[in-house]
Design a protein around this motif. Structure first.
Motif, short mmCIF file in Angstrom:
data_model
loop_
_atom_site.label_atom_id
_atom_site.label_comp_id
_atom_site.label_asym_id
_atom_site.label_seq_id
_atom_site.Cartn_x
_atom_site.Cartn_y
_atom_site.Cartn_z
N GLY A 28 -6.45 21.67 67.45
CA GLY A 28 -6.26 20.78 68.59
C GLY A 28 -7.56 20.48 69.31
N THR A 29 -8.40 21.50 69.45
CA THR A 29 -9.69 21.31 70.12
C THR A 29 -10.61 20.43 69.28
OG1 THR A 29 -9.41 23.55 70.99
CG2 THR A 29 -11.55 22.52 71.31
N PHE A 30 -10.62 20.64 67.97
CA PHE A 30 -11.40 19.78 67.08
C PHE A 30 -10.93 18.33 67.18
CE2 PHE A 30 -13.01 23.08 63.73
CZ PHE A 30 -13.79 23.65 64.71
N ALA A 31 -9.61 18.16 67.28
CA ALA A 31 -9.06 16.80 67.40
C ALA A 31 -9.56 16.14 68.69
CB ALA A 31 -7.53 16.85 67.38
N GLN A 32 -9.60 16.90 69.78
CA GLN A 32 -10.11 16.36 71.04
C GLN A 32 -11.55 15.88 70.88
OE1 GLN A 32 -9.99 19.02 74.44
NE2 GLN A 32 -11.51 17.81 75.55
N PHE A 33 -12.37 16.68 70.22
CA PHE A 33 -13.77 16.31 69.97
C PHE A 33 -13.84 15.00 69.17
CE2 PHE A 33 -17.47 16.25 67.20
CZ PHE A 33 -18.51 16.48 68.08
N LEU A 34 -13.05 14.91 68.11
CA LEU A 34 -13.10 13.72 67.25
C LEU A 34 -12.61 12.48 67.98
CD1 LEU A 34 -11.77 15.24 63.90
CD2 LEU A 34 -14.13 14.65 64.46
N PHE A 35 -11.56 12.60 68.78
CA PHE A 35 -11.01 11.45 69.49
C PHE A 35 -11.95 10.96 70.59
CE2 PHE A 35 -6.54 13.33 68.58
CZ PHE A 35 -6.62 12.90 67.27
N GLN A 36 -12.51 11.90 71.33
CA GLN A 36 -13.26 11.56 72.53
C GLN A 36 -14.75 11.40 72.31
OE1 GLN A 36 -12.13 14.51 75.46
NE2 GLN A 36 -10.03 13.77 75.60
N GLN A 37 -15.31 12.04 71.27
CA GLN A 37 -16.75 11.98 71.07
C GLN A 37 -17.18 11.32 69.77
OE1 GLN A 37 -19.01 15.50 72.13
NE2 GLN A 37 -17.36 16.30 73.42
N THR A 73 -7.15 26.65 74.85
CA THR A 73 -7.71 26.60 76.21
C THR A 73 -9.09 27.22 76.26
OG1 THR A 73 -5.49 26.69 77.18
CG2 THR A 73 -7.35 27.29 78.60
N ILE A 74 -9.23 28.42 75.71
CA ILE A 74 -10.52 29.12 75.75
C ILE A 74 -11.59 28.31 75.02
CG2 ILE A 74 -11.76 31.17 74.95
CD1 ILE A 74 -9.18 32.76 75.45
N LEU A 75 -11.25 27.78 73.85
CA LEU A 75 -12.23 27.01 73.08
C LEU A 75 -12.60 25.71 73.79
CD1 LEU A 75 -13.84 27.03 70.47
CD2 LEU A 75 -11.96 25.85 69.34
N ALA A 76 -11.62 25.05 74.39
CA ALA A 76 -11.89 23.80 75.11
C ALA A 76 -12.80 24.04 76.31
CB ALA A 76 -10.58 23.16 75.56
N VAL A 77 -12.58 25.15 77.01
CA VAL A 77 -13.38 25.47 78.19
C VAL A 77 -14.81 25.87 77.79
CG1 VAL A 77 -13.67 27.11 80.11
CG2 VAL A 77 -11.42 26.11 79.63
N LEU A 78 -14.92 26.75 76.78
CA LEU A 78 -16.24 27.28 76.41
C LEU A 78 -17.06 26.29 75.58
CD1 LEU A 78 -15.34 30.98 75.48
CD2 LEU A 78 -16.26 30.09 77.63
N TRP A 79 -16.39 25.53 74.72
CA TRP A 79 -17.12 24.66 73.80
C TRP A 79 -17.25 23.23 74.31
CZ3 TRP A 79 -14.72 21.55 69.45
CH2 TRP A 79 -15.70 20.92 68.68
N LEU A 80 -16.13 22.66 74.75
CA LEU A 80 -16.14 21.26 75.18
C LEU A 80 -16.36 21.11 76.69
CD1 LEU A 80 -13.22 19.81 73.01
CD2 LEU A 80 -15.68 19.70 72.57
N ASN A 81 -16.56 22.25 77.35
CA ASN A 81 -16.82 22.24 78.81
C ASN A 81 -15.70 21.56 79.60
OD1 ASN A 81 -19.40 23.53 78.57
ND2 ASN A 81 -20.25 21.56 77.90
N VAL A 82 -14.47 21.73 79.12
CA VAL A 82 -13.32 21.20 79.85
C VAL A 82 -13.16 21.98 81.15
CG1 VAL A 82 -10.80 21.01 79.85
CG2 VAL A 82 -12.11 20.39 77.81
N SER A 83 -13.01 21.27 82.25
CA SER A 83 -12.83 21.91 83.55
C SER A 83 -11.42 22.47 83.65
CB SER A 83 -13.08 20.90 84.68
OG SER A 83 -12.84 21.49 85.94
N TYR A 84 -11.32 23.77 83.86
CA TYR A 84 -10.02 24.43 83.95
C TYR A 84 -10.01 25.30 85.19
CZ TYR A 84 -5.77 24.94 81.14
OH TYR A 84 -4.49 24.83 80.65
N SER A 85 -9.30 24.84 86.21
CA SER A 85 -9.31 25.51 87.51
C SER A 85 -8.33 26.67 87.55
CB SER A 85 -8.96 24.52 88.61
OG SER A 85 -7.59 24.15 88.51
N MET A 86 -8.30 27.36 88.69
CA MET A 86 -7.36 28.46 88.87
C MET A 86 -5.92 27.96 88.75
SD MET A 86 -6.71 30.83 92.24
CE MET A 86 -5.98 29.42 93.10
N PHE A 87 -5.66 26.75 89.29
CA PHE A 87 -4.32 26.18 89.19
C PHE A 87 -3.93 25.96 87.73
CE2 PHE A 87 -5.53 24.73 93.51
CZ PHE A 87 -4.44 25.23 94.22
#
Length: 307
Positions: free
Chosen positions: A21-30, A260-274
């Protein structure tokens, strides 16, 4: 040793799905890869490979299901309303938000299944189910509003596809139940993927390739098709056979966590406490629904058993 093997296979399947899923986000958006093309190519290749496995590994008559008119109609319905719907809504949710949010929202699907089964069996949801429903609603609320009811933290389009993917997951799980009691799961999922891929080819032909193609694009696309679909599916089914559907589905909750962890650490997705609290609320519903009274769970598992 077999139990340990089953646990490892279930966790690996979940991790492969999350990374996919995270790889798909990279391919779609970048890389500008078209999601319709990705869905078409994924379904076609995976469907063909799974049918080969059904033939060579499970020693199944590939055309057995097509000899029964009622079953073949059910298979076509599953291909469109289950297989294709769950693929498209999930990838669309990733495109319009991110892999973490899309995956977590999809995991509200088990709550929808619980509600459907309660309605079907004409009973009032038990306390655990009511708590799960409340947590799913609160989790979704925190995930999409960050606690501010007057605004959305993700787009309305992303929210629509995220919730639609949860509904599609429920349909995907429930709709082919009768077929999966009669035929091998590799046969049903294989034909489901292939038929869905053929149908979606009229929306986006597999040879109509777009986007920026480099080594990363090729590598991530191959991972999504091979590891995120074929191997993950095979590992998941193997785990179900070894440790059972309940434990396997619980371990599959590693998928949103890994995404979630991969998106936050690799793609720098902003993930707040909420976002984290909302995600925990939604994922926790899987554990709550798994500890239903044994008698009730046995009745419902007969209706959605995939073995």
């Amino acid at each position: 040793m077999n139990v340990l093997k089953g646990f490892c296979l279930a966790v690996l399947a979940a991790l492969f799905w999350g990374v996919s899923g995270t790889f798909a986000q990279f391919l779609f958006q970048q890389r500008g890869i078209n999601i319709e093309w990705m869905i078409t190519i994924r379904l076609l290749i995976s469907g063909i490979c799974l049918l080969l496995y059904a033939k060579l590994g499970d020693k199944t008559d590939l055309f057995e299901i097509w000899k029964n008119k009622k079953d073949s109609v059910q298979l076509i319905i599953f291909s469109i309303t289950g297989m294709l719907a769950v693929q498209y809504t999930y990838f669309a949710a990733i495109k319009y938000s991110n892999a973490a949010t899309a995956t977590v929202l999809q995991y509200a699907g088990p709550v929808i299944i619980a509600l459907y089964l309660a309605f079907k069996n004409r009973r009032i949801p038990i306390l655990l189910e009511i708590i799960a429903i409340i947590l799913a609603v609160l989790g979704t609320f925190l995930l999409v509003t960050h606690g501010n009811i007057s605004s959305l933290s993700i787009s309305g389009t992303a929210l629509f596809f995220g919730l639609a993917s949860a509904v599609a997951l429920a349909v995907y799980t429930l709709q082919p139940a009768q077929l999966l009691l009669k035929y091998k799961s590799s046969l049903i999922i294989g034909w489901g993927m292939l038929c869905a891929g053929i149908v979606f080819s009229f929306v986006k032909a597999p040879w109509d390739i777009q986007g920026t193609w480099d080594l990363q694009t090729f590598g991530y696309t191959a991972f999504i098709v091979i590891f995120g679909t074929l191997i993950a599916f095979y590992f998941y089914l193997s785990a179900v056979q070894i440790i059972g559907g309940q434990k396997t589905s619980l371990l599959a909750s590693m998928e949103p966590l890994s995404a979630t962890i991969l998106a936050v650490l690799w793609l720098n997705v902003s993930y707040s406490m909420f976002d984290w609290v909302g995600s925990i609320f939604i994922i926790s519903t899987i554990f709550l629904l798994s500890i239903k009274p044994k008698k009730l769970r046995a009745i419902e598992e007969k209706q959605i058993d995939i073995n």
